[in-house]
Design a protein around this motif. Sequence first.
Motif, PDB file in Angstrom:
ATOM      1  N   ASN A  25      -5.679 -21.103  41.509  1.00  0.00           N
ATOM      2  CA  ASN A  25      -6.122 -20.307  40.371  1.00  0.00           C
ATOM      3  C   ASN A  25      -6.275 -21.213  39.152  1.00  0.00           C
ATOM      4  OD1 ASN A  25      -6.453 -17.658  41.343  1.00  0.00           O
ATOM      5  ND2 ASN A  25      -4.241 -17.329  41.336  1.00  0.00           N
ATOM      6  N   PRO A  26      -7.344 -21.043  38.370  1.00  0.00           N
ATOM      7  CA  PRO A  26      -7.606 -21.977  37.273  1.00  0.00           C
ATOM      8  C   PRO A  26      -6.454 -22.128  36.288  1.00  0.00           C
ATOM      9  CG  PRO A  26      -9.547 -20.659  37.704  1.00  0.00           C
ATOM     10  CD  PRO A  26      -8.453 -20.078  38.554  1.00  0.00           C
ATOM     11  N   ALA A  27      -5.857 -21.027  35.835  1.00  0.00           N
ATOM     12  CA  ALA A  27      -4.762 -21.142  34.871  1.00  0.00           C
ATOM     13  C   ALA A  27      -3.556 -21.831  35.499  1.00  0.00           C
ATOM     14  CB  ALA A  27      -4.370 -19.770  34.336  1.00  0.00           C
ATOM     15  N   SER A  28      -3.295 -21.556  36.764  1.00  0.00           N
ATOM     16  CA  SER A  28      -2.177 -22.202  37.450  1.00  0.00           C
ATOM     17  C   SER A  28      -2.408 -23.706  37.560  1.00  0.00           C
ATOM     18  CB  SER A  28      -1.993 -21.605  38.841  1.00  0.00           C
ATOM     19  OG  SER A  28      -1.720 -20.227  38.776  1.00  0.00           O
ATOM     20  N   ALA A  29      -3.631 -24.098  37.922  1.00  0.00           N
ATOM     21  CA  ALA A  29      -3.952 -25.520  38.012  1.00  0.00           C
ATOM     22  C   ALA A  29      -3.862 -26.179  36.639  1.00  0.00           C
ATOM     23  CB  ALA A  29      -5.348 -25.701  38.601  1.00  0.00           C
ATOM     24  N   LEU A  44       2.885 -19.150  28.653  1.00  0.00           N
ATOM     25  CA  LEU A  44       1.856 -18.216  28.215  1.00  0.00           C
ATOM     26  C   LEU A  44       0.778 -18.951  27.430  1.00  0.00           C
ATOM     27  CD1 LEU A  44       4.309 -15.450  26.939  1.00  0.00           C
ATOM     28  CD2 LEU A  44       3.149 -15.518  29.158  1.00  0.00           C
ATOM     29  N   ARG A  45      -0.470 -18.710  27.796  1.00  0.00           N
ATOM     30  CA  ARG A  45      -1.554 -19.280  27.023  1.00  0.00           C
ATOM     31  C   ARG A  45      -1.555 -18.624  25.656  1.00  0.00           C
ATOM     32  NH1 ARG A  45      -0.399 -18.603  31.655  1.00  0.00           N
ATOM     33  NH2 ARG A  45      -2.064 -17.180  32.310  1.00  0.00           N
ATOM     34  N   ALA A  46      -1.623 -19.450  24.611  1.00  0.00           N
ATOM     35  CA  ALA A  46      -1.403 -18.960  23.256  1.00  0.00           C
ATOM     36  C   ALA A  46      -2.247 -19.747  22.263  1.00  0.00           C
ATOM     37  CB  ALA A  46       0.080 -19.085  22.894  1.00  0.00           C
ATOM     38  N   VAL A  47      -2.262 -19.230  21.027  1.00  0.00           N
ATOM     39  CA  VAL A  47      -2.978 -19.894  19.934  1.00  0.00           C
ATOM     40  C   VAL A  47      -1.991 -20.156  18.806  1.00  0.00           C
ATOM     41  CG1 VAL A  47      -4.775 -19.653  18.177  1.00  0.00           C
ATOM     42  CG2 VAL A  47      -5.196 -18.847  20.509  1.00  0.00           C
ATOM     43  N   VAL A  48      -1.918 -21.416  18.370  1.00  0.00           N
ATOM     44  CA  VAL A  48      -1.098 -21.800  17.225  1.00  0.00           C
ATOM     45  C   VAL A  48      -2.004 -22.028  16.031  1.00  0.00           C
ATOM     46  CG1 VAL A  48       0.455 -23.546  16.274  1.00  0.00           C
ATOM     47  CG2 VAL A  48       0.668 -22.876  18.662  1.00  0.00           C
ATOM     48  N   ASP A  74      -3.600 -13.304  33.156  1.00  0.00           N
ATOM     49  CA  ASP A  74      -3.883 -13.436  34.579  1.00  0.00           C
ATOM     50  C   ASP A  74      -4.275 -14.880  34.892  1.00  0.00           C
ATOM     51  OD1 ASP A  74      -5.911 -13.387  36.978  1.00  0.00           O
ATOM     52  OD2 ASP A  74      -4.705 -11.570  37.154  1.00  0.00           O
ATOM     53  N   SER A  75      -3.746 -15.435  35.979  1.00  0.00           N
ATOM     54  CA  SER A  75      -3.951 -16.844  36.280  1.00  0.00           C
ATOM     55  C   SER A  75      -5.366 -17.171  36.734  1.00  0.00           C
ATOM     56  CB  SER A  75      -2.959 -17.313  37.351  1.00  0.00           C
ATOM     57  OG  SER A  75      -3.132 -16.572  38.555  1.00  0.00           O
ATOM     58  N   GLY A  76      -6.191 -16.154  36.960  1.00  0.00           N
ATOM     59  CA  GLY A  76      -7.565 -16.407  37.360  1.00  0.00           C
ATOM     60  C   GLY A  76      -8.555 -16.420  36.217  1.00  0.00           C
TER      61      GLY A  76
END
Length: 395
Positions: free
Chosen positions: A297-301, A345-349, A361-363
């Motif tokens: 999965n893209p996010a997992s990779a 968690l994908r996030a914005v700083v 979602d990891s996809g």
Amino acid sequence: MSALQPVEEAQTRLLALAAPLANETLPLTAALGRYLAAPLIAQRTQPAAALSAMDGYAIRFADLPGPWQQVGSIAAGSWPDSGIAPGETMRIFTGAPLPDGADTVLIQEDVSVLADIITLTGSGPTAQGQHVRSAGSDFVQGADLAGAGARVTPGMIALAAMAGHASLAVGCAPRVALISTGDELVDPGAPLAPGQIPDSNAPMLTALLAAVPAKVVTTVRIGDDRAATIAAIRDAAATHDVLVTLGGASVGDHDHVHAAMTSLGAPPAFWKIAMRPGKPLLAGRVGDAVLLGLPGNPASAFVTAHLFLLPLLRRLAGAAAPLPDVAQAALATDLPGGGPRRDYLRAVVANGRITPLTAQDSGLTSVLASANALLIREIGAPLQPAGTMAPYIAL
């Protein structure tokens, strides 16, 4: 290896699989982004003599408030052929060496000039040594300017050049093979048959590796086939330092990386990590190469590449501190409690505050394009209200 490995334990075990590669000596401009193989030692003193930091007049501080008799002029790159006596001055320009006897520079905006007589009209210097770069104020010959394992930055290149170096001994860049697995994958932009998707992981990893010392020597794609997986891993291990498989690391009927390693007499050193996304990660040695099996999965990779692949490559390239830095920012919103695995968690700083993106979602590749940080939520963490300082890894 049924129990999930804590992230730090897995990182330690991964880095233990790899020793730094041999060194090479490169010209300064070719060494950018590499890691020093030996301490950077100054071959000279900088400045070699006291220099003027301003355009003005070289004086003795004790002669204030003047006036002074001008007896010469000194430009950068020249050397004064005499000193100054009490009551004398020399016109001096930025970067020029002070004449013997001078200890201070009177800036040109603070004087008036009539013939060769210089008269103070402004406030003048308030301390001896003002507007002077003293000898050795940057560094002295023999100084240890940077330790082995430090990353070569543009600033370090300037430092090395000023310190008398034309080249640097640095760690070699690891040779990497990317092996994408999956019957469903096709080249980006190619026509898609039903059930097929573009291969986003290989170009993403290639781009990510551009930020570290690494040479992506081979990129191959294979289907979900045990024999093809064994052959691809065996062949790549013979000519590469790191093998990165993308997908095929889990336990499904079409996941063959684990079995392929076992068939090659190289069972994984660890498998399955207590993190989300990225649980089905594995690693081990195949011959002289290190194999890192990333999830498909893209996010997992993406996440596991930041936490494991980049540190592995930095380690091989000679980095003193290969693991990613962890920073802190205030939560912009409440963060719900954690579960049985550590979350990244994908996030914005922005402006010192961090906001987790709504979809995790990891996809989802759209989330990866928006994120500039990985917000870390620990296992079983309680709800954290907005304003709480939280750890994150900058992307």
